[in-house]
Design a protein around this motif. Structure first.
Motif, mmCIF file in Angstrom:
data_model
loop_
_atom_site.group_PDB
_atom_site.id
_atom_site.type_symbol
_atom_site.label_atom_id
_atom_site.label_comp_id
_atom_site.label_asym_id
_atom_site.label_seq_id
_atom_site.Cartn_x
_atom_site.Cartn_y
_atom_site.Cartn_z
ATOM 1 N N ALA A 114 -34.232 24.681 29.496
ATOM 2 C CA ALA A 114 -32.929 24.819 28.859
ATOM 3 C C ALA A 114 -32.496 23.494 28.242
ATOM 4 O O ALA A 114 -32.729 22.436 28.808
ATOM 5 N N SER A 115 -31.876 23.572 27.088
ATOM 6 C CA SER A 115 -31.378 22.351 26.459
ATOM 7 C C SER A 115 -30.137 21.880 27.199
ATOM 8 O O SER A 115 -29.496 22.635 27.929
ATOM 9 N N LEU A 116 -29.797 20.621 26.984
ATOM 10 C CA LEU A 116 -28.634 20.055 27.661
ATOM 11 C C LEU A 116 -27.361 20.808 27.271
ATOM 12 O O LEU A 116 -26.540 21.152 28.125
ATOM 13 N N SER A 117 -27.231 21.092 25.991
ATOM 14 C CA SER A 117 -26.022 21.802 25.558
ATOM 15 C C SER A 117 -26.011 23.217 26.136
ATOM 16 O O SER A 117 -24.959 23.740 26.490
ATOM 17 N N GLY A 118 -27.212 23.815 26.258
ATOM 18 C CA GLY A 118 -27.300 25.143 26.864
ATOM 19 C C GLY A 118 -26.810 25.119 28.295
ATOM 20 O O GLY A 118 -26.054 25.998 28.739
ATOM 21 N N VAL A 119 -27.212 24.095 29.043
ATOM 22 C CA VAL A 119 -26.794 23.993 30.442
ATOM 23 C C VAL A 119 -25.284 23.822 30.527
ATOM 24 O O VAL A 119 -24.604 24.479 31.324
ATOM 25 N N LEU A 120 -24.746 22.959 29.672
ATOM 26 C CA LEU A 120 -23.300 22.723 29.715
ATOM 27 C C LEU A 120 -22.535 23.998 29.361
ATOM 28 O O LEU A 120 -21.555 24.341 30.029
ATOM 29 N N ALA A 121 -23.025 24.705 28.348
ATOM 30 C CA ALA A 121 -22.331 25.927 27.930
ATOM 31 C C ALA A 121 -22.408 27.005 29.009
ATOM 32 O O ALA A 121 -21.484 27.788 29.186
ATOM 33 N N SER A 122 -23.529 27.032 29.739
ATOM 34 C CA SER A 122 -23.724 28.102 30.728
ATOM 35 C C SER A 122 -22.709 28.028 31.861
ATOM 36 O O SER A 122 -22.447 29.005 32.543
ATOM 37 N N LYS A 123 -22.128 26.840 32.041
ATOM 38 C CA LYS A 123 -21.181 26.677 33.161
ATOM 39 C C LYS A 123 -19.948 27.547 32.978
ATOM 40 O O LYS A 123 -19.364 28.023 33.951
ATOM 41 N N ALA A 124 -19.555 27.716 31.713
ATOM 42 C CA ALA A 124 -18.316 28.453 31.459
ATOM 43 C C ALA A 124 -18.582 29.917 31.160
ATOM 44 O O ALA A 124 -17.666 30.703 30.966
ATOM 45 N N LYS A 125 -19.857 30.283 31.118
ATOM 46 C CA LYS A 125 -20.236 31.652 30.730
ATOM 47 C C LYS A 125 -19.727 32.676 31.746
ATOM 48 O O LYS A 125 -19.817 32.470 32.952
ATOM 49 N N GLN A 126 -19.233 33.780 31.206
ATOM 50 C CA GLN A 126 -18.691 34.813 32.081
ATOM 51 C C GLN A 126 -19.808 35.640 32.708
ATOM 52 O O GLN A 126 -20.788 35.967 32.056
ATOM 53 N N ILE A 127 -19.653 35.958 33.982
ATOM 54 C CA ILE A 127 -20.602 36.843 34.652
ATOM 55 C C ILE A 127 -19.897 38.157 34.948
ATOM 56 O O ILE A 127 -18.906 38.190 35.659
ATOM 57 N N GLU A 128 -20.414 39.238 34.351
ATOM 58 C CA GLU A 128 -19.816 40.544 34.617
ATOM 59 C C GLU A 128 -20.334 41.064 35.944
ATOM 60 O O GLU A 128 -21.445 40.773 36.343
ATOM 61 N N MET A 129 -19.492 41.830 36.613
ATOM 62 C CA MET A 129 -19.869 42.329 37.933
ATOM 63 C C MET A 129 -20.063 43.832 37.871
ATOM 64 O O MET A 129 -19.358 44.531 37.170
ATOM 65 N N HIS A 130 -21.020 44.295 38.616
ATOM 66 C CA HIS A 130 -21.184 45.739 38.720
ATOM 67 C C HIS A 130 -21.425 46.111 40.174
ATOM 68 O O HIS A 130 -22.285 45.532 40.831
ATOM 69 N N THR A 131 -20.633 47.020 40.686
ATOM 70 C CA THR A 131 -20.868 47.484 42.050
ATOM 71 C C THR A 131 -21.566 48.826 41.955
ATOM 72 O O THR A 131 -21.044 49.758 41.342
ATOM 73 N N PRO A 132 -22.772 48.910 42.481
ATOM 74 C CA PRO A 132 -23.560 50.122 42.285
ATOM 75 C C PRO A 132 -22.931 51.310 42.997
ATOM 76 O O PRO A 132 -22.351 51.163 44.076
ATOM 77 N N THR A 133 -23.065 52.473 42.376
ATOM 78 C CA THR A 133 -22.655 53.702 43.046
ATOM 79 C C THR A 133 -23.852 54.162 43.868
ATOM 80 O O THR A 133 -24.948 54.274 43.354
ATOM 81 N N ARG A 134 -23.615 54.441 45.141
ATOM 82 C CA ARG A 134 -24.747 54.756 46.032
ATOM 83 C C ARG A 134 -25.196 56.208 45.866
ATOM 84 O O ARG A 134 -24.840 56.863 44.897
#
Ligand SMILES: Cc1cc2nc3c(=O)[nH]c(=O)nc-3n(C[C@H](O)[C@H](O)[C@H](O)COP(=O)(O)OP(=O)(O)OC[C@H]3O[C@@H](n4cnc5c(N)ncnc54)[C@H](O)[C@@H]3O)c2cc1C
Ligand code: SF4
Ligand code: SF4
Lengths: 97, 436, 312
Positions: C209-229
C-alpha cells in the motif's frame, strides 16, 4: 564450564516469531571475511546466523534475525556487512519481551 | 513557508516517539508517527521494569490503565562469583500503592498502549513502514522523511528521530560523535520463562501484583556485563547484558552466558522447571553522558536511545523513563519552535535546556563515570571475588581459630585479589562521587 | 477420465452465466486471531489485532480482485468475517486500494456453510445482482476445509473455478483460471463475465500500500452487516475424517501361471480403458461420473444421492 544446554539452539529460536520478507535485509560479502582474524560476528550474533566455512569464509542467513545491530558493530572489516532494516512490517515480532 | 504534509513527523513508536507524538498532538499539531514494526512495540525488548512516573504530566492516572504485570516492591542487587553470591535486598510497601515506583510490563503491550494514547490524542500512527532516510533541502536542513512505501516521501516542518539505539537517522544527519563504536554498546539477551503465578510468588517472596527485580554483577564470565531477573505475572525474564567489544573477543556465546547464569546455585532454584517461551536480543547504548550526540539539527531533534539517553550503570538499568521524558521534552520544545516559526537548530535549543534542567541530563552528568567503572575490568573481574571472599571470611566460623579482625581481612583479600590500593581508592572515589 | 468428463461438461455451464449489470468485485477475507493460547493471567497478549491476520491465499485473492477491478473498471468490495479486530484486515485492504469495506459480525469459529450464508446475505444487502466476480483465498489462516467458495457459488447460483494456481485476466471480460487436478494434471476454465474464484496463496503477492493509501484508509468507513441465521436447506458435515476409499472387490484372476494371474489382477501390462469424453449438462454429467465410479468399483451403489446435492 561445559554442560548440555537445556534447550537446543533450534528450539530456542523457534520460540521467536518472524515474518520473513523475500529481500535479505542483511548481506555478508563472504570474500571480505577470508582475511578476518577475529570472526567476532560468529560468537556475538545472538541468533547464531554467521557460520564459518572451512575455507575461512562466512555463510550467512538473514531469516531469523533480531535486527539488533550487533554484527555490524563488532565487525571491523569495511564493506563485509551491508545492514538495513527489513521492509516495513517484516522481520522479528516480539510478544512477551 | 511552503505547505508541508504534517507539522511534525516522529520516527519510531517506542516510548520516546509515542511521548513526543502525544505531547505534540495535545498541543494541537498535526503529527505523523511512523513505526517499522507491524504494531508499536513489536520490535522492542528490554529487561523488564519501567519507571513511568514521568507520565504523570501527560497521562494522569496512567497506572489505572497501563498494561502492567507487577509493581516492583522488592529490589535486589547481587554480586556473584561462580560459587558465591552476596545480595542486598530492599523491599518497600509504599511501592505497592499509587503512584508506585517501578513496574514490570511487556514492551509489545506497553508500547502498543502508549502509541494508542498518542493516536487517541490525534496523532496519526502508521505501522509496517520503515523510514529509510531524511529528506533535506540544499542547505542540509531536514524537511521530511523517505519511507519504504510507494510514493512514500513525507514532508514536515520538523522531524523527531526516536528510532532507537541504531538510529540511522541521527547518523545520517551527522549528529553522532565519531568515537562512538562497539565500546559504547552492550548486547542484551533475554529468555522469557513461563512459571505458574503461585510458584513465582513463592520463589520471589511476593504476592498479588507485587514483583521482584534482581540486578546481578559478576555473572557474565570473561565478558564484562551484568545480569537481571524480573518477575511478570506468569513468566520471569532472565537475561544478561554483554559489552560488545569483549563479546567479540571472548569465545563465549550469549546464550551460553545466560545458561551459566541460570545454573548458578543462587539462581537455579528461582528458574528451575520453567519453560522458555521467548528468546530475544537488543542493543543498549551504555556509554552514558560521554556518548550523547548533538541533540538538535536544523529541522531535526533526536530523543531516547537514538540520543544515547539510556542509563545503564550497574545497579540501574533505566532507559524507558529517559525515553519517555526526552520524547516528551522534545515534543514540548518542538511545539515552542513551531509557535515561533523557527525550527532551526537554534530555535530548537529549548530541548537541550529542558533536558539539562531535569533528571534526564542531571542524572547522566552525575553518573558520567559510572558506566565505565561498572563495566571496567576491575569491577567486573576482580572486585566480585574480593567482596565475596571478605564476606565469606566474616561469616565463616573457623574454630578453634579466633575470628580475624575486619581490617585484617580487607587487607589480606585485597592483596590476594591482586588489587592495588591506588586503584581501589580511585574507584571508590568515582563511585562516591557518582552515586553519593 | 472422469475429470475430463466433468470439466468439458462444466465448461458449457460456466459459459452460460451472463447477467445484466456488473459493478462489483468482491473478495472475502477471514481474519483469524493468533496467539490466543498465549494469553496470560492478566489477559495481556490475548487475541487482539496485534496477533492475527489473513492468510497468504486471502491476500492473493485481494490482489487478484484489485487487478480484476482495474481491468474491468469495477469497484472492489472487501468482506471480512470476524470480530471487531477484523477491521484491521479491512483497513489494510482499503490501504491497498479496495473501494468498499464490509464487516460481517461473527465469531471466527463457525461452519463453512454459515460463513457462506452470512456472506451471501451480506451480498444480498449490497445487491447481489451487481456482483460480477467473487475472489476468495483457497484456505484461511486457521486452515479450514476451504469449502466456503463452493458454498458461495452454490448459494448465489454462480459459476465457480476453485483452487486456482494461475489466473489469466485476458481482456477482463473472460477470466481464465488454471486449476490443479489429481496426478499433476491441469485444467483450464474460462469464466465468462462472472464467477466465484478461489486462489492459492502463491498466485500473487499483495501489492504494498502507498503511504497516502494507508493514511486515507484510516478514515474509511466500514459498513456492518449482521448475518441472518438459519440455513437448513443444505447438507451439513457431521463428522470429519480423512477419506479412505473402501477396498475394491475383484473377481479371481484367470491365467495359466502365477505371472499371468498377477498381470490379470493388476492389469499392469494393459493400458487403462477407463475414461471417456462426453458432452452433458451438469446434472447429467454428475450422474454419469457417479455411475462410472460405481461401475469401476470406487463407490458403493448407495452413495448415489451425491448427484442431488443442492448445486442447482
Ligand atoms: C536487554 C535490555 C534491558 C533493558 N532493561 C531496561 C529496564 O529494565 N528498564 C528500562 O527502563 N530500560 C531498559 N532498557 C532500555 C530501554 O529498553 C530503552 O532505553 C528504551 O526502549 C528506549 O526507548 P526509545 O523509544 O528511545 O527506543 P526504542 O524502544 O528502541 O524504540 C524505537 C522504535 O523505533 C522504531 N524504528 C527504528 N528505526 C525505524 C525506522 N527507520 N523507521 C520506522 N521505525 C523505526 C523501532 O521499531 C522501535 O519501535 C533495556 C534495554 C535492553 C536492550
Ligand atoms: S562479517 Fe566481519 S567480523 Fe564476521 S567474519 Fe566477516 S569480516 Fe569478520
Ligand atoms: S542484527 Fe543481530 S541477530 Fe541479526 S544478524 Fe546481526 S547480530 Fe545477528
Amino acid at each position: 564450564m561445559n554442560r548440555w544446554p537445556e534447550i537446543s539452539f533450534e528450539d530456542r529460536m523457534s520460540t521467536v516469531h518472524f515474518d520473513v520478507h523475500e529481500r535479505a535485509h542483511i548481506t555478508v560479502d563472504g570474500d571480505s571475511c577470508h582475511g578476518c582474524t577475529t570472526k567476532a560476528c560468529v560468537v556475538a550474533c545472538p541468533a547464531n546466523l554467521f557460520v564459518p566455512t572451512s575455507d575461512g569464509g562466512i555463510v550467512f542467513n538473514y531469516e531469523q534475525c533480531f535486527e539488533c545491530g550487533t554484527c555490524y558493530m563488532v565487525c571491523n572489516v569495511e564493506g563485509a556487512i551491508t545492514w538495513t532494516y527489513p521492509d516495513g512490517g517484516h522481520g522479528v515480532v516480539f510478544r512477551r519481551t | 513557508m511552503s505547505e508541508t504534509d504534517f507539522d511534525v513527523v516522529v520516527v519510531g513508536a517506542g516510548p520516546a516517539g509515542s511521548c513526543a507524538a502525544l505531547s505534540l498532538a495535545k498541543a494541537g499539531h498535526s503529527v505523523l508517527l511512523v513505526e517499522r514494526g507491524p504494531f508499536a512495540g513489536s520490535k522492542n525488548m528490554y529487561g523488564g521494569v519501567v519507571y513511568p512516573r514521568i507520565l504523570d504530566a501527560l497521562i494522569p492516572n496512567w497506572w489505572e490503565e497501563a498494561p502492567i504485570q507487577r509493581w516492583v516492591t522488592r529490589r535486589q542487587t547481587m554480586v556473584m562469583t561462580p560459587t558465591q553470591s552476596l545480595t542486598i535486598d530492599y523491599r518497600s510497601d509504599t511501592w505497592a500503592k499509587p503512584p508506585y515506583n517501578g513496574a514490570t510490563a511487556y514492551r509489545p503491550d506497553f508500547d502498543f498502549w502508549l502509541a494508542g494514547k498518542a493516536e487517541a490524542a490525534g496523532a496519526q500512527l502508521i505501522c509496517s513502514t520503515t523510514v529509510t532516510g531524511l529528506l533535506r533541502d540544499g542547505h542540509g536542513r531536514t524537511i521530511g522523511v523517505r519511507t519504504d512505501r510507494p510514493d512514500g516521501d513525507i514532508t514536515a516542518r520538523l522531524v523527531i528521530a526516536c528510532d532507537g539505539v541504531n538510529s540511522f537517522l541521527a547518523k545520517e544527519a551527522g549528529l553522532y560523535r565519531r568515537d562512538v563504536d562497539a565500546n559504547s554498546f552492550t548486547l542484551g539477551v533475554k529468555e522469557t520463562i513461563a512459571l505458574p503465578t503461585d510458584v513465582i510468588n513463592e520463589r520471589f517472596g511476593v504476592r498479588g501484583r507485587e514483583g521482584a527485580d534482581i540486578e546481578i554483577i559478576g555473572c557474565t564470565g570473561d565478558v564484562n556485563g551484568g545480569g537481571f531477573i524480573y518477575t511478570n505475572l506468569d513468566t520471569i525474564g532472565v537475561g544478561v547484558v554483554l559489552k560488545l567489544s569483549k563479546l567479540g573477543a571472548q569465545r563465549q556465546r550469549p546464550e551460553e552466558i545466560i545458561a551459566n547464569l541460570k545454573a548458578h546455585p543462587s539462581v537455579a532454584p528461582l528458574v528451575e522447571g520453567g519453560e522458555v517461551k521467548e528468546y530475544s536480543a537488543h542493543l543498549i547504548p551504555e556509554a552514558g553522558y560521554d556518548m550523547i550526540p548533538t541533540l538538535a539539527g536544523d529541522g531535526l531533534l533526536i530523543a531516547g536511545d537514538a540520543a544515547g539517553l539510556c542509563l545503564a550503570a550497574g545497579i540501574w538499568l533505566e532507559g524507558v523513563n529517559f525515553a519517555l521524558a526526552s520524547g516528551m521534552y522534545a515534543g514540548d520544545a518542538a511545539a515552542d519552535a513551531l509557535r515561533s516559526d523557527d525550527t532551526s537548530a537554534a530555535g530548537l535549543a529549548g530541548y537541550r535546556q529542558r533536558l539539562e534542567r531535569t533528571f534526564v541530563l542531571k542524572d547522566h552528568a552525575k553518573l558520567r563515570h559510572i558506566p565505565h567503572l561498572v563495566l571496567g575490568d576491575r569491577l567486573q573481574q576482580e572486585y566480585p571475588q574480593m567482596v565475596a571472599n571478605i564476606v565469606e571470611r566474616m561469616f565463616r566460623v573457623d574454630n578453634p581459630r579466633p575470628k580475624p579482625g575486619i581490617r585484617r581481612i580487607l587487607t589480606q583479600e585485597r592483596r590476594h585479589a591482586g588489587i592495588r590500593w591506588r586503584d581501589l581508592a580511585k574507584d571508590t572515589w568515582t563511585a562516591m562521587r557518582g552515586f553519593g | 477420465m472422469a475429470a475430463t468428463a466433468s470439466s468439458s461438461g462444466g465448461h458449457e455451464r460456466l459459459r452460460t452465466g451472463a447477467r445484466a449489470v456488473r459493478a462489483v468485485i468482491v473478495t472475502c477475507q477471514k481474519w483469524v486471531a493468533l496467539g490466543a493460547a498465549d494469553a496470560d493471567s492478566a489477559g495481556h497478549n490475548a487475541a487482539d489485532q496485534r496477533f492475527g491476520g489473513t492468510s497468504a491465499a486471502d491476500q492473493a485473492a485481494l490482489e487478484w480482485a484489485l487487478r480484476l477491478g482495474a481491468a474491468r473498471s469495477e469497484a472492489v468490495t472487501v468482506i471480512a468475517l470476524g470480530p471487531d479486530e477484523a477491521s484491521k484486515a479491512l483497513r489494510d485492504a482499503a490501504a491497498a486500494g479496495a473501494d468498499r469495506l464490509l464487516r460481517v459480525d461473527s465469531s471466527t469459529s463457525i461452519d463453512s456453510v454459515d460463513v457462506a450464508a452470512a456472506i451471501t446475505s451480506a451480498l444480498q444487502s449490497l445487491g447481489a445482482a451487481d456482483v460480477s466476480f467473487i475472489v476468495c483465498g483457497d484456505y484461511s489462516l486457521d486452515r479450514g476445509s476451504g469449502s466456503v467458495p463452493a458454498f458461495l457459488a452454490a448459494m448465489l447460483g454462480m459459476a465457480m473455478a476453485l483452487g486456482a494456481v494461475g489466473i489469466d485476466l485476458a481482456d477482463g471480460t473472460d477470466v481464465e483460471v488454471l486449476r490443479r487436478l489429481d496426478g499433476g494434471r491441469r485444467e483450464r476454465l474460462r469464466l465468462h463475465d462472472s464467477g466465484v474464484i478461489s486462489v492459492e496463496g502463491s498466485t500473487a503477492t499483495l501489492r504494498r500500500a502507498s503511504l497516502s493509501g494507508v493514511l486515507a484508509s484510516k478514515a474509511k468507513q466500514i459498513e456492518m452487516h449482521t448475518p441472518t441465521r438459519s440455513i437448513d436447506h443444505v447438507a451439513r458435515a457431521t463428522t470429519m475424517s480423512t477419506y479412505r476409499p473402501r477396498a475394491r472387490q475383484l473377481a479371481p484372476p484367470v491365467g495359466g501361471n502365477p505371472l499371468a494371474r498377477l498381470h490379470a489382477l493388476t492389469s499392469a501390462t494393459h493400458r487403462s480403458t477407463h475414461g471417456e469424453t462426453v458432452v452433458l449438462d451438469p446434472q447429467m454429467a454428475a450422474r454419469r461420473i457417479v455411475e462410472a465410479l460405481t461401475v469401476w468399483g470406487y463407490l458403493d451403489g448407495e452413495s448415489g444421492p451425491a448427484a442431488d446435492a443442492p448445486t442447482r
